[in-house]
Write a protein that holds these residues in place. Structure first.
Motif, PDB file in Angstrom:
ATOM      1  N   LEU A 166      43.651  46.748  48.836  1.00  0.00           N
ATOM      2  CA  LEU A 166      42.856  45.744  49.517  1.00  0.00           C
ATOM      3  C   LEU A 166      43.659  45.139  50.656  1.00  0.00           C
ATOM      4  O   LEU A 166      44.892  45.090  50.619  1.00  0.00           O
ATOM      5  N   VAL A 167      42.964  44.663  51.673  1.00  0.00           N
ATOM      6  CA  VAL A 167      43.577  43.782  52.658  1.00  0.00           C
ATOM      7  C   VAL A 167      42.898  42.427  52.513  1.00  0.00           C
ATOM      8  O   VAL A 167      41.792  42.308  51.961  1.00  0.00           O
ATOM      9  N   PHE A 168      43.548  41.380  52.993  1.00  0.00           N
ATOM     10  CA  PHE A 168      43.039  40.030  52.791  1.00  0.00           C
ATOM     11  C   PHE A 168      42.808  39.354  54.130  1.00  0.00           C
ATOM     12  O   PHE A 168      43.707  39.293  54.982  1.00  0.00           O
ATOM     13  N   VAL A 197      47.165  35.609  43.810  1.00  0.00           N
ATOM     14  CA  VAL A 197      45.902  36.353  43.812  1.00  0.00           C
ATOM     15  C   VAL A 197      45.099  35.920  42.600  1.00  0.00           C
ATOM     16  O   VAL A 197      45.546  36.078  41.461  1.00  0.00           O
ATOM     17  N   ILE A 198      43.926  35.351  42.849  1.00  0.00           N
ATOM     18  CA  ILE A 198      43.006  34.965  41.782  1.00  0.00           C
ATOM     19  C   ILE A 198      41.946  36.056  41.696  1.00  0.00           C
ATOM     20  O   ILE A 198      41.162  36.262  42.622  1.00  0.00           O
ATOM     21  N   ALA A 199      41.960  36.788  40.580  1.00  0.00           N
ATOM     22  CA  ALA A 199      41.118  37.974  40.443  1.00  0.00           C
ATOM     23  C   ALA A 199      40.090  37.780  39.339  1.00  0.00           C
ATOM     24  O   ALA A 199      40.443  37.363  38.226  1.00  0.00           O
ATOM     25  N   PRO A 200      38.824  38.103  39.584  1.00  0.00           N
ATOM     26  CA  PRO A 200      37.824  38.020  38.521  1.00  0.00           C
ATOM     27  C   PRO A 200      38.025  39.143  37.511  1.00  0.00           C
ATOM     28  O   PRO A 200      38.429  40.255  37.875  1.00  0.00           O
ATOM     29  N   VAL A 201      37.763  38.847  36.247  1.00  0.00           N
ATOM     30  CA  VAL A 201      37.886  39.873  35.216  1.00  0.00           C
ATOM     31  C   VAL A 201      36.510  40.171  34.630  1.00  0.00           C
ATOM     32  O   VAL A 201      35.705  39.268  34.436  1.00  0.00           O
ATOM     33  N   GLY A 212      47.168  40.502  28.988  1.00  0.00           N
ATOM     34  CA  GLY A 212      46.847  40.190  30.372  1.00  0.00           C
ATOM     35  C   GLY A 212      46.331  41.368  31.175  1.00  0.00           C
ATOM     36  O   GLY A 212      46.110  41.240  32.387  1.00  0.00           O
ATOM     37  N   TYR A 213      46.106  42.525  30.532  1.00  0.00           N
ATOM     38  CA  TYR A 213      45.572  43.671  31.257  1.00  0.00           C
ATOM     39  C   TYR A 213      44.091  43.434  31.542  1.00  0.00           C
ATOM     40  O   TYR A 213      43.323  43.046  30.663  1.00  0.00           O
ATOM     41  N   ARG A 214      43.701  43.708  32.770  1.00  0.00           N
ATOM     42  CA  ARG A 214      42.382  43.365  33.285  1.00  0.00           C
ATOM     43  C   ARG A 214      41.479  44.592  33.338  1.00  0.00           C
ATOM     44  O   ARG A 214      41.869  45.637  33.832  1.00  0.00           O
ATOM     45  N   LEU A 215      40.244  44.421  32.837  1.00  0.00           N
ATOM     46  CA  LEU A 215      39.194  45.412  33.023  1.00  0.00           C
ATOM     47  C   LEU A 215      38.346  44.961  34.196  1.00  0.00           C
ATOM     48  O   LEU A 215      37.747  43.885  34.162  1.00  0.00           O
ATOM     49  N   GLY A 216      38.337  45.765  35.264  1.00  0.00           N
ATOM     50  CA  GLY A 216      37.536  45.441  36.435  1.00  0.00           C
ATOM     51  C   GLY A 216      36.342  46.362  36.552  1.00  0.00           C
ATOM     52  O   GLY A 216      35.766  46.789  35.548  1.00  0.00           O
ATOM     53  N   TYR A 217      36.012  46.744  37.796  1.00  0.00           N
ATOM     54  CA  TYR A 217      34.836  47.574  38.019  1.00  0.00           C
ATOM     55  C   TYR A 217      35.156  49.068  38.019  1.00  0.00           C
ATOM     56  O   TYR A 217      34.275  49.893  38.238  1.00  0.00           O
ATOM     57  N   TYR A 252      42.587  46.245  42.552  1.00  0.00           N
ATOM     58  CA  TYR A 252      43.567  45.187  42.319  1.00  0.00           C
ATOM     59  C   TYR A 252      44.892  45.753  41.828  1.00  0.00           C
ATOM     60  O   TYR A 252      45.964  45.317  42.265  1.00  0.00           O
ATOM     61  N   ASP A 253      44.858  46.721  40.916  1.00  0.00           N
ATOM     62  CA  ASP A 253      46.099  47.343  40.458  1.00  0.00           C
ATOM     63  C   ASP A 253      46.847  47.979  41.627  1.00  0.00           C
ATOM     64  O   ASP A 253      48.068  47.826  41.769  1.00  0.00           O
ATOM     65  N   ARG A 254      46.124  48.700  42.461  1.00  0.00           N
ATOM     66  CA  ARG A 254      46.733  49.375  43.606  1.00  0.00           C
ATOM     67  C   ARG A 254      47.333  48.347  44.583  1.00  0.00           C
ATOM     68  O   ARG A 254      48.419  48.554  45.134  1.00  0.00           O
ATOM     69  N   THR A 255      46.630  47.247  44.765  1.00  0.00           N
ATOM     70  CA  THR A 255      47.087  46.224  45.705  1.00  0.00           C
ATOM     71  C   THR A 255      48.315  45.493  45.186  1.00  0.00           C
ATOM     72  O   THR A 255      49.286  45.286  45.928  1.00  0.00           O
ATOM     73  N   LEU A 256      48.299  45.106  43.915  1.00  0.00           N
ATOM     74  CA  LEU A 256      49.452  44.409  43.345  1.00  0.00           C
ATOM     75  C   LEU A 256      50.690  45.297  43.365  1.00  0.00           C
ATOM     76  O   LEU A 256      51.812  44.820  43.577  1.00  0.00           O
ATOM     77  N   ALA A 257      50.507  46.594  43.156  1.00  0.00           N
ATOM     78  CA  ALA A 257      51.635  47.517  43.187  1.00  0.00           C
ATOM     79  C   ALA A 257      52.204  47.665  44.597  1.00  0.00           C
ATOM     80  O   ALA A 257      53.405  47.924  44.763  1.00  0.00           O
ATOM     81  N   ALA A 258      51.361  47.480  45.613  1.00  0.00           N
ATOM     82  CA  ALA A 258      51.787  47.714  46.991  1.00  0.00           C
ATOM     83  C   ALA A 258      52.396  46.489  47.657  1.00  0.00           C
ATOM     84  O   ALA A 258      53.197  46.630  48.590  1.00  0.00           O
ATOM     85  N   LEU A 259      52.021  45.288  47.230  1.00  0.00           N
ATOM     86  CA  LEU A 259      52.468  44.071  47.916  1.00  0.00           C
ATOM     87  C   LEU A 259      53.913  43.744  47.583  1.00  0.00           C
ATOM     88  O   LEU A 259      54.332  43.793  46.423  1.00  0.00           O
ATOM     89  N   THR A 260      54.693  43.404  48.617  1.00  0.00           N
ATOM     90  CA  THR A 260      56.087  42.993  48.455  1.00  0.00           C
ATOM     91  C   THR A 260      56.331  41.733  49.288  1.00  0.00           C
ATOM     92  O   THR A 260      56.109  41.759  50.501  1.00  0.00           O
ATOM     93  N   PRO A 261      56.796  40.635  48.646  1.00  0.00           N
ATOM     94  CA  PRO A 261      56.973  40.492  47.203  1.00  0.00           C
ATOM     95  C   PRO A 261      55.621  40.462  46.500  1.00  0.00           C
ATOM     96  O   PRO A 261      54.614  40.101  47.093  1.00  0.00           O
ATOM     97  N   ARG A 262      55.636  40.834  45.227  1.00  0.00           N
ATOM     98  CA  ARG A 262      54.394  40.853  44.481  1.00  0.00           C
ATOM     99  C   ARG A 262      53.899  39.436  44.260  1.00  0.00           C
ATOM    100  O   ARG A 262      54.657  38.556  43.835  1.00  0.00           O
TER     101      ARG A 262
END
Length: 220
Positions: free
Chosen positions: A118-120, A150-154, A161-166, A171-181
């Motif tokens: 995602l981009v913001f 990051v406030i993410a809907p679940v 804390g593992y999230r089930l999304g759509y 979100y997983d891909r984005t959190l892994a890519a952002l530095t710092p997380r």
């Protein structure tokens, strides 16, 4: 607010048989089985929250907003990603307006393509909006904002804390890519909690979870 730990007690679950797409136990070692289980569970949980009355939704939003105020603390100078509410998700737009008034910079996620992070885009009350690749409203601006929170809907969430999304993994891909997380906070209704989502290697847990229960005074 939950810091990765709670019991499971969904308040509603549609009864289905195997032929109708039942919520069967998944084999955690089988990615295909987990994907089928998640699809069935996702449909049930979305149905459940869409059945919540407007009054219960409003109570849940107030609870989540109060918990976010306590958890996020002073907003001045903070870059916070929230979301545009869809399909019964808690509507935090009033909280977003308040955060902007307190000096935060609020951003909304944009889906720019399949299998991409995602981009913001920065959001302010009354700003021009357009639709992203998934037809979700986003601010009509070129500039991007890197969130610290990051406030993410679940749709669902488990005790770790593992999230089930759509199911697209954005979100997983984005959190892994952002530095710092950024710090990730999952928000939703109490009915979203599960014993496990059967996490796979790409799943990234939330740092904190806020689940609202309109039947109680606070949040779980």
């Amino acid at each position: 607010m939950t810091q990765r730990g709670f019991a499971s007690a969904p308040c509603y679950m549609r009864d289905l048989d195997d032929d109708a797409g039942a919520v069967w136990p998944a084999d955690p070692g089988n990615a295909v089985d987990v994907a089928r289980w998640r699809k069935a569970m996702r449909e049930n949980l979305i149905d459940a929250r869409l059945c919540l009355t407007p009054r219960k939704q409003a109570v849940a939003v107030r609870q989540i907003a109060a918990a976010l105020d306590a958890h996020v603390g002073p907003c001045e100078g903070a870059n916070i990603a929230v979301y545009w509410p869809l399909r019964g998700e808690p509507d935090l737009r009033d909280w977003m307006r308040g955060a902007v008034a307190r000096g935060a910079r609020i951003a909304l996620p944009e889906v720019v393509g399949k299998a991409q992070p995602l981009v913001f885009r920065e959001w302010v009350p009354g700003c021009a909006m357009r639709r992203d690749a998934l037809n979700i409203p986003v601010p009509d601006t070129i500039g991007q904002l890197t969130p610290e929170i990051v406030i993410a809907p679940v749709v669902g969430v488990d005790a770790q804390g593992y999230r089930l999304g759509y199911g697209c993994g954005f979100y997983d891909r984005t959190l892994a890519a952002l530095t710092p997380r950024p710090r990730a906070i999952g928000v939703g209704h109490l009915l979203a909690r599960l014993p496990t989502i059967n996490p796979l290697g790409h799943d990234i847990p939330m740092d904190a979870v806020i689940l609202a229960d309109p039947a109680r005074a606070g949040v779980q």
